[in-house]
Structures are given as structure tokens and as C-alpha cells.
Design a protein around this motif. Sequence first.
Motif, PDB file in Angstrom:
ATOM      1  N   GLN A   1      73.541  36.227  42.434  1.00 38.26           N
ATOM      2  CA  GLN A   1      73.591  34.823  42.836  1.00 38.26           C
ATOM      3  C   GLN A   1      73.626  33.885  41.637  1.00 38.26           C
ATOM      4  O   GLN A   1      74.417  32.935  41.597  1.00 38.26           O
ATOM      5  CB  GLN A   1      72.384  34.499  43.716  1.00 38.26           C
ATOM      6  CG  GLN A   1      72.408  35.159  45.081  1.00 38.26           C
ATOM      7  CD  GLN A   1      71.296  34.618  45.950  1.00 38.26           C
ATOM      8  OE1 GLN A   1      71.413  33.579  46.587  1.00 38.26           O
ATOM      9  NE2 GLN A   1      70.187  35.338  45.964  1.00 38.26           N
ATOM     10  N   LEU A   2      72.758  34.140  40.650  1.00 38.10           N
ATOM     11  CA  LEU A   2      72.730  33.272  39.481  1.00 38.10           C
ATOM     12  C   LEU A   2      74.029  33.373  38.689  1.00 38.10           C
ATOM     13  O   LEU A   2      74.562  32.354  38.220  1.00 38.10           O
ATOM     14  CB  LEU A   2      71.543  33.627  38.585  1.00 38.10           C
ATOM     15  CG  LEU A   2      70.186  33.082  39.007  1.00 38.10           C
ATOM     16  CD1 LEU A   2      69.077  33.667  38.141  1.00 38.10           C
ATOM     17  CD2 LEU A   2      70.155  31.559  38.950  1.00 38.10           C
ATOM     18  N   GLY A   3      74.555  34.582  38.524  1.00 34.49           N
ATOM     19  CA  GLY A   3      75.799  34.743  37.796  1.00 34.49           C
ATOM     20  C   GLY A   3      76.940  34.000  38.459  1.00 34.49           C
ATOM     21  O   GLY A   3      77.731  33.314  37.794  1.00 34.49           O
ATOM     22  N   THR A   4      77.025  34.103  39.783  1.00 37.27           N
ATOM     23  CA  THR A   4      78.077  33.406  40.517  1.00 37.27           C
ATOM     24  C   THR A   4      77.903  31.900  40.400  1.00 37.27           C
ATOM     25  O   THR A   4      78.876  31.158  40.159  1.00 37.27           O
ATOM     26  CB  THR A   4      78.062  33.840  41.989  1.00 37.27           C
ATOM     27  OG1 THR A   4      78.246  35.257  42.071  1.00 37.27           O
ATOM     28  CG2 THR A   4      79.161  33.147  42.771  1.00 37.27           C
TER      29      THR A   4
ATOM     30  N   ALA B   1      78.454  39.721  49.885  1.00 38.20           N
ATOM     31  CA  ALA B   1      78.048  38.548  50.661  1.00 38.20           C
ATOM     32  C   ALA B   1      77.209  37.586  49.820  1.00 38.20           C
ATOM     33  O   ALA B   1      77.174  36.378  50.099  1.00 38.20           O
ATOM     34  CB  ALA B   1      77.265  38.983  51.900  1.00 38.20           C
ATOM     35  N   LEU B   2      76.556  38.110  48.784  1.00 39.23           N
ATOM     36  CA  LEU B   2      75.772  37.263  47.877  1.00 39.23           C
ATOM     37  C   LEU B   2      76.654  36.558  46.845  1.00 39.23           C
ATOM     38  O   LEU B   2      76.181  35.653  46.163  1.00 39.23           O
ATOM     39  CB  LEU B   2      74.712  38.096  47.150  1.00 39.23           C
ATOM     40  CG  LEU B   2      73.551  38.635  47.978  1.00 39.23           C
ATOM     41  CD1 LEU B   2      72.663  39.525  47.115  1.00 39.23           C
ATOM     42  CD2 LEU B   2      72.732  37.504  48.587  1.00 39.23           C
TER      43      LEU B   2
ATOM     44  N   TRP C   1      67.205  25.585  39.818  1.00 38.98           N
ATOM     45  CA  TRP C   1      66.664  25.149  41.116  1.00 38.98           C
ATOM     46  C   TRP C   1      67.623  24.222  41.886  1.00 38.98           C
ATOM     47  O   TRP C   1      67.702  24.308  43.109  1.00 38.98           O
ATOM     48  CB  TRP C   1      65.301  24.503  40.929  1.00 38.98           C
ATOM     49  CG  TRP C   1      64.135  25.322  41.410  1.00 38.98           C
ATOM     50  CD1 TRP C   1      63.055  24.865  42.114  1.00 38.98           C
ATOM     51  CD2 TRP C   1      63.893  26.730  41.222  1.00 38.98           C
ATOM     52  NE1 TRP C   1      62.172  25.886  42.368  1.00 38.98           N
ATOM     53  CE2 TRP C   1      62.666  27.042  41.830  1.00 38.98           C
ATOM     54  CE3 TRP C   1      64.601  27.754  40.609  1.00 38.98           C
ATOM     55  CZ2 TRP C   1      62.136  28.333  41.853  1.00 38.98           C
ATOM     56  CZ3 TRP C   1      64.076  29.046  40.619  1.00 38.98           C
ATOM     57  CH2 TRP C   1      62.873  29.319  41.229  1.00 38.98           C
ATOM     58  N   PRO C   2      68.412  23.357  41.210  1.00 40.66           N
ATOM     59  CA  PRO C   2      69.363  22.525  41.965  1.00 40.66           C
ATOM     60  C   PRO C   2      70.408  23.315  42.744  1.00 40.66           C
ATOM     61  O   PRO C   2      70.967  22.795  43.717  1.00 40.66           O
ATOM     62  CB  PRO C   2      70.015  21.674  40.870  1.00 40.66           C
ATOM     63  CG  PRO C   2      68.966  21.556  39.810  1.00 40.66           C
ATOM     64  CD  PRO C   2      68.307  22.909  39.795  1.00 40.66           C
ATOM     65  N   PHE C   3      70.663  24.582  42.353  1.00 42.68           N
ATOM     66  CA  PHE C   3      71.633  25.383  43.091  1.00 42.68           C
ATOM     67  C   PHE C   3      71.150  25.712  44.509  1.00 42.68           C
ATOM     68  O   PHE C   3      71.948  26.054  45.375  1.00 42.68           O
ATOM     69  CB  PHE C   3      71.956  26.674  42.341  1.00 42.68           C
ATOM     70  CG  PHE C   3      72.772  26.477  41.088  1.00 42.68           C
ATOM     71  CD1 PHE C   3      74.009  25.840  41.136  1.00 42.68           C
ATOM     72  CD2 PHE C   3      72.307  26.926  39.863  1.00 42.68           C
ATOM     73  CE1 PHE C   3      74.768  25.661  39.982  1.00 42.68           C
ATOM     74  CE2 PHE C   3      73.063  26.758  38.702  1.00 42.68           C
ATOM     75  CZ  PHE C   3      74.294  26.116  38.762  1.00 42.68           C
ATOM     76  N   PHE C   4      69.842  25.623  44.731  1.00 43.45           N
ATOM     77  CA  PHE C   4      69.316  25.871  46.087  1.00 43.45           C
ATOM     78  C   PHE C   4      69.723  24.754  47.050  1.00 43.45           C
ATOM     79  O   PHE C   4      69.800  24.979  48.256  1.00 43.45           O
ATOM     80  CB  PHE C   4      67.790  25.981  46.068  1.00 43.45           C
ATOM     81  CG  PHE C   4      67.270  27.318  45.616  1.00 43.45           C
ATOM     82  CD1 PHE C   4      67.233  28.393  46.479  1.00 43.45           C
ATOM     83  CD2 PHE C   4      66.807  27.504  44.320  1.00 43.45           C
ATOM     84  CE1 PHE C   4      66.750  29.637  46.072  1.00 43.45           C
ATOM     85  CE2 PHE C   4      66.319  28.736  43.903  1.00 43.45           C
ATOM     86  CZ  PHE C   4      66.293  29.805  44.778  1.00 43.45           C
TER      87      PHE C   4
ATOM     88  N   GLN D   1      74.054  27.493  46.738  1.00 46.43           N
ATOM     89  CA  GLN D   1      74.551  28.634  45.980  1.00 46.43           C
ATOM     90  C   GLN D   1      73.471  29.683  45.718  1.00 46.43           C
ATOM     91  O   GLN D   1      73.774  30.797  45.285  1.00 46.43           O
ATOM     92  CB  GLN D   1      75.144  28.151  44.654  1.00 46.43           C
ATOM     93  CG  GLN D   1      76.402  27.300  44.841  1.00 46.43           C
ATOM     94  CD  GLN D   1      76.888  26.720  43.538  1.00 46.43           C
ATOM     95  OE1 GLN D   1      76.362  25.729  43.041  1.00 46.43           O
ATOM     96  NE2 GLN D   1      77.911  27.336  42.967  1.00 46.43           N
ATOM     97  N   LEU D   2      72.220  29.322  45.956  1.00 44.98           N
ATOM     98  CA  LEU D   2      71.124  30.270  45.821  1.00 44.98           C
ATOM     99  C   LEU D   2      70.324  30.293  47.119  1.00 44.98           C
ATOM    100  O   LEU D   2      70.168  29.263  47.781  1.00 44.98           O
ATOM    101  CB  LEU D   2      70.191  29.880  44.667  1.00 44.98           C
ATOM    102  CG  LEU D   2      70.773  29.838  43.256  1.00 44.98           C
ATOM    103  CD1 LEU D   2      69.697  29.413  42.267  1.00 44.98           C
ATOM    104  CD2 LEU D   2      71.370  31.180  42.856  1.00 44.98           C
ATOM    105  N   ARG D   3      69.807  31.471  47.456  1.00 45.06           N
ATOM    106  CA  ARG D   3      68.935  31.588  48.622  1.00 45.06           C
ATOM    107  C   ARG D   3      67.953  32.720  48.381  1.00 45.06           C
ATOM    108  O   ARG D   3      68.200  33.622  47.565  1.00 45.06           O
ATOM    109  CB  ARG D   3      69.747  31.861  49.888  1.00 45.06           C
ATOM    110  CG  ARG D   3      70.540  33.165  49.893  1.00 45.06           C
ATOM    111  CD  ARG D   3      71.307  33.320  51.189  1.00 45.06           C
ATOM    112  NE  ARG D   3      72.170  34.491  51.225  1.00 45.06           N
ATOM    113  CZ  ARG D   3      71.780  35.716  51.591  1.00 45.06           C
ATOM    114  NH1 ARG D   3      70.504  35.932  51.912  1.00 45.06           N
ATOM    115  NH2 ARG D   3      72.637  36.715  51.615  1.00 45.06           N
TER     116      ARG D   3
END
Length: 330
Positions: free
Chosen positions: A164-167, A188-189, A287-290, A296-298
Motif C-alpha cells: 500500500q505504501l509503495g503504491t 487488490a491492495l 497518514w494523509p493517504f488514509f 490509498q491506505l487502509r
Amino acid sequence: MTLSTQMTVIEMREAGGPDVLVTGKRDVPQPRADEVLIKVTAAGVNGPDLVQRRGHYPPPKGASDLLGLEVSGKVVAIGAAQTQWAIGDHVCALTNGGGYAEYVAVTASHCLPIPAGVSDIDAAGLPETYFTVWSNVFFQQQMKQDGVFLVHGGAGGIGSTAIQLGTAMGLQVFTTADSDEACAYCEALGAKRAINFKQDDFVPILREAGGADIILDIIGGDYVARNIKAAHADARIIQLAFNLGSKMEIDLMPVMLKRLTLTGSTLRSRPEAFKSAVAADLQKTAWPFFIAAPAQLRATTFTSFDLADAAKAHELMESGTQRGKILLTI
């Protein structure tokens, strides 16, 4: 609020298998000046917990002997010198141990706010893997935009976080997993391609993609030499664990010819100030990716067990069949 003086914890009778984990009673810890006391909602189960339970990963000097490297919960007491958190705040936190308990004292600057859209329970599965992946792969590093990032063990806690972080950070993520079902989970991630290592060799696949610029490995063994073959020039190969062993014979000539960097680390023994810096950078950058649109993060909770069933949680993790994080709820 009147706090209890005693709490339920999970203790180890001795080093050994999951059956050595039993419930016990301890005094509720008192937070030091730079700490907060958290009433634990949930705790994450991680690979280092299993290694410590087997007797091979002793806690650092001054740390709790209890297992548990990450928690979520509510701040119920604060140290005199910290100003970051207030009583009643809901946080997730990296600990030096002691997470398998109803209460844990944590360095205040190692806590993070629970991201929007993540439940208090699911947040317990964030700190250990996010601190680990961020500190090794992204913290104070220059990222090659659209670079190739190979993540081994993509369906586990570290792997699902790294994908997730890499993407989210703009990398092309390739990963390995042990079944077609696990590969589908990884894609799916956000993984560009998930490779069933029981059917396909990742080395020629990565070479066809131009070679990996970053490799994150928890396998070790013969993967070390294969990672070197799969790496692009000037790549970083980061070793976080050695599930297949840490002793092997390899040819280091390609490391010199490709100008590779081979590195690795354990998080628990890093200085407190380093972990604080990683926490601040995570909150600012990751954290803003959540809350991005779309997010983009979960959180990747696979399942949870009651605290008293910690042995069952360890049995499941040792089976290697989980997808994402295993939690203990209090």
C-alpha cells in the motif's frame, strides 16, 4: 477518572510454543514524565512476538517483559513533561513491549492519531508495520518515481503495508505470495503484479521489468542471492527477517558490479529519538493517504482474538495462512 491498580496481562510461563502464553495479573504501570498511559482497546500480533516467545528476542533494557509491540486505545493518564496528548485522546502507538495487557505506558512521541476511517480496533494493526516499512524504505530516502519495488511475503502484515505504501508513493510494486488467492489479495491492495512463488520464479519476471530498485525481504536463505540477481543497478535490498535462515553462501561480485546496497535493521532497538522522528514523518507524509480521495491506505485486519486467546492468535500466525494483521482485543 479512577484507574484500576491491577490489570490482566498475557505472560509467558517459559520460552516455547504458543501454549506457554497464559493470563496473569500485574500492577498498572505509571507513566514517566515523557509517557502516556493507554487503556488498550486492541494489540497487534507480530513476528517479533513469536520470536520473543520462543526465547530468541529479549526485550531491551528497561522495557516490559510482556509481549506486544503495538496497541490502540485511549489515553487515561499523562506524564508531567509531555504536551502532545490529553486525557481522552484516542491513539495508536508503537511500544517497546507490554502491549498484551489492559494498560500500557508508551513514549508520547511514539503515538499517532487514529486515521480517519479506521476503527479503534483496526488501528492497533498499524504502528509496528508502518514504522518498520517507513523507516526502512522511505524515511530520509530519495524515491525514484515509478521505480520498481519488490516486496516478499506480500500477504502478511509487513507485506500488505509495504504494498500500500509503495503504491501510494508512486512505485511499481511487485510482490511474492504462496497461492493464487494470496496473490489476488495483494493485487487488490495495489500490487502491479503478484507472483505465486510456488509456480513462478520471481527473478526472470523482475529482470523483464527492468530489475528491482528496492527489495524488501523477510525470507532470507536462498532469496538473498536471488534478490541480488533480480536487482537493478544501484538498488537497495533491505532485510527485515530470515524465515529461511540467515546463514548462506553467496557471490558478492554482483553487489560490487551493480553498486547494490544490502542493509537491514530491527526497529525495537533503535533510539527513542529515531522512532519519534519516524512517527512525525509518518503523520506528516503517510497518514494523509488514509483520507485521500479515494483512500490509498487502509487497515488490513484479518481477524481478532480475545486477549485470553493469545495462544490461538500465535498458532494462526505460525500457520502463515493469515492475510494482513492479527489482533488481540481487550
